[in-house]
Design a protein around this motif. Structure first.
Motif, PDB file in Angstrom:
ATOM      1  N   UNK A 114       0.819  -1.212   0.000  1.00  0.00           N
ATOM      2  CA  UNK A 114       0.000   0.000   0.000  1.00  0.00           C
ATOM      3  C   UNK A 114       0.855   1.265   0.000  1.00  0.00           C
ATOM      4  N   UNK A 115       2.051   1.188   0.568  1.00  0.00           N
ATOM      5  CA  UNK A 115       2.928   2.360   0.557  1.00  0.00           C
ATOM      6  C   UNK A 115       3.207   2.820  -0.870  1.00  0.00           C
ATOM      7  N   UNK A 153       3.124  -2.824   6.663  1.00  0.00           N
ATOM      8  CA  UNK A 153       1.742  -2.448   6.960  1.00  0.00           C
ATOM      9  C   UNK A 153       1.700  -1.051   7.575  1.00  0.00           C
ATOM     10  N   UNK A 154       2.609  -0.783   8.511  1.00  0.00           N
ATOM     11  CA  UNK A 154       2.669   0.536   9.139  1.00  0.00           C
ATOM     12  C   UNK A 154       2.946   1.609   8.087  1.00  0.00           C
ATOM     13  N   UNK A 155       3.841   1.303   7.146  1.00  0.00           N
ATOM     14  CA  UNK A 155       4.139   2.253   6.069  1.00  0.00           C
ATOM     15  C   UNK A 155       2.930   2.457   5.166  1.00  0.00           C
ATOM     16  N   UNK A 156       2.174   1.397   4.924  1.00  0.00           N
ATOM     17  CA  UNK A 156       0.980   1.514   4.100  1.00  0.00           C
ATOM     18  C   UNK A 156      -0.088   2.380   4.739  1.00  0.00           C
ATOM     19  N   UNK A 157      -0.253   2.265   6.047  1.00  0.00           N
ATOM     20  CA  UNK A 157      -1.193   3.133   6.759  1.00  0.00           C
ATOM     21  C   UNK A 157      -0.799   4.594   6.606  1.00  0.00           C
ATOM     22  N   UNK A 158       0.487   4.890   6.820  1.00  0.00           N
ATOM     23  CA  UNK A 158       0.956   6.272   6.715  1.00  0.00           C
ATOM     24  C   UNK A 158       0.788   6.811   5.306  1.00  0.00           C
ATOM     25  N   UNK A 161      -2.826   7.839   4.608  1.00  0.00           N
ATOM     26  CA  UNK A 161      -3.159   9.152   5.171  1.00  0.00           C
ATOM     27  C   UNK A 161      -2.563  10.267   4.325  1.00  0.00           C
ATOM     28  N   UNK A 162      -1.320  10.093   3.902  1.00  0.00           N
ATOM     29  CA  UNK A 162      -0.664  11.114   3.081  1.00  0.00           C
ATOM     30  C   UNK A 162      -1.376  11.299   1.743  1.00  0.00           C
ATOM     31  N   UNK A 163      -1.962  10.208   1.221  1.00  0.00           N
ATOM     32  CA  UNK A 163      -2.641  10.268  -0.072  1.00  0.00           C
ATOM     33  C   UNK A 163      -4.059  10.815   0.034  1.00  0.00           C
TER      34      UNK A 163
END
Length: 340
Positions: A114-115, A153-158, A161-163
């Protein structure tokens, strides 16, 4: 719930015999997954659907078009398996976004990849994501999923939000004796990063059919754990057909949700219809029956003929999932093959 007199479904919408109307479509794009969560599938994975059995990108978009324009669907959620493994995902989202009167689009994902994909998916028209994360501890994550991918997963969450895929929602399942002490740490994490957390009771949808009700962490247990740290008040807003009962945390505005599908079912307000990756309509997550749309579509059925098959499938929807019935049987397909 009052049983209505059975008759043929009305000519519009996805009504059932109990007065419910489905407007929320869950579309599974693949049965494959790149994790091996212990409560979902065996370490070696499953026998995946062969590619010819899967709906093509164009077939997925056409069936969504039928659902939106002929059947009143307003919300589409892409699921799996892991939908980020679907090579054509971004273009499917773009095509659905281009439909007149386009539906709201969400994605439920394990977050791996997701990142990289959050920004392209947002640009294509995706509105929001739900990301599964059952623990804040990388070692526990590896034990639960059999993969060392917590950081991804943590990077994908962030990245979500950024997107601008807001609100970013987190889904968590607590497992007795494994991560049942993490209700508070997970909410701490969500609050710190501005994510909305939803706890989900473990459901009888595992591939091995090993689920036991007495081993499930109930919604009441989750709330009791959260109240050791936080003040929770019932959300005054209308729940409608939403699966989560939500609670205002420490006076708000933040909320936390609990999806107690087993201990406090919400079948009476269910507004969902499901399409599997191989083109079958399921009226209920726990249904034993499916209606094949792929065969009809590939045989040349018109949009109205496809819509009629879909209407009839949903008209036969049961009153509830029946987990408390002594005769209850888990669906033959596991969750990864049905779609969330």
């Amino acid at each position: 719930m009052t049983r209505l007199v059975p008759h043929e479904p009305p000519g519009a919408g996805l009504a059932d015999r109990f007065g419910r109307v489905a407007t929320d479509l869950r579309v599974s794009l693949t049965d494959k997954c790149n994790l091996r969560c212990t409560y979902c599938m065996p370490a070696e994975g499953l026998d995946w659907l062969p590619n010819p059995a899967l709906l093509t990108d164009a077939e997925v978009v056409r069936l969504i078009d039928v659902a939106v324009h002929r059947l009143g669907v307003t919300d589409v959620r892409f699921t799996g398996g892991e939908p980020l493994l679907r090579r054509g995902l971004t273009e499917i989202v773009r095509a659905v976004a281009a439909l007149p009167g386009r539906p709201r689009m969400m994605l439920t994902t394990n977050g791996i990849g997701l990142a990289r994909l959050a920004a392209p998916l947002a640009e294509a028209g995706l509105d929001r994501v739900n990301v599964s994360l059952d623990t804040t501890d990388p070692a526990r994550f590896k034990a639960i999923t059999r993969r060392d991918r917590h950081a991804d997963v943590v990077a994908g969450l962030a990245a979500s939000a950024d997107a601008g895929l807001l609100p970013v929602k987190m889904n968590a399942v607590l497992l007795r004796g494994i991560n049942d002490d993490e209700a508070v740490p997970l909410l701490d994490f969500a609050l710190t990063h501005g994510y909305e957390l939803r706890f989900i009771e473990q459901m009888p949808l595992d591939a091995g059919h090993t689920w036991r009700r007495e081993e499930m962490i109930t919604g009441e247990e989750i709330l009791a754990a959260l109240r050791t740290r936080y003040t929770l008040e019932p959300d005054p807003s209308t729940r409608g057909g939403a699966p989560a009962e939500t609670w205002v945390v420490d006076g708000g505005p933040v909320k936390v949700g609990v999806i107690a599908s087993v201990s406090s079912p919400f079948c009476g307000a269910c507004d969902r219809t499901r399409l599997t990756a191989d083109g079958a309509v399921r009226s209920c997550l726990f249904s034993q029956d499916e209606t094949d749309l792929r065969g009809a579509l590939r045989a040349g059925a018109t949009d109205e003929e496809l819509a009629d098959l879909w209407r009839k499938a949903m008209w036969a929807k049961p009153a509830g999932h029946g987990i408390d019935d002594p005769k209850f049987l888990q669906p033959a397909r596991p969750m990864s093959a049905i779609g969330g």
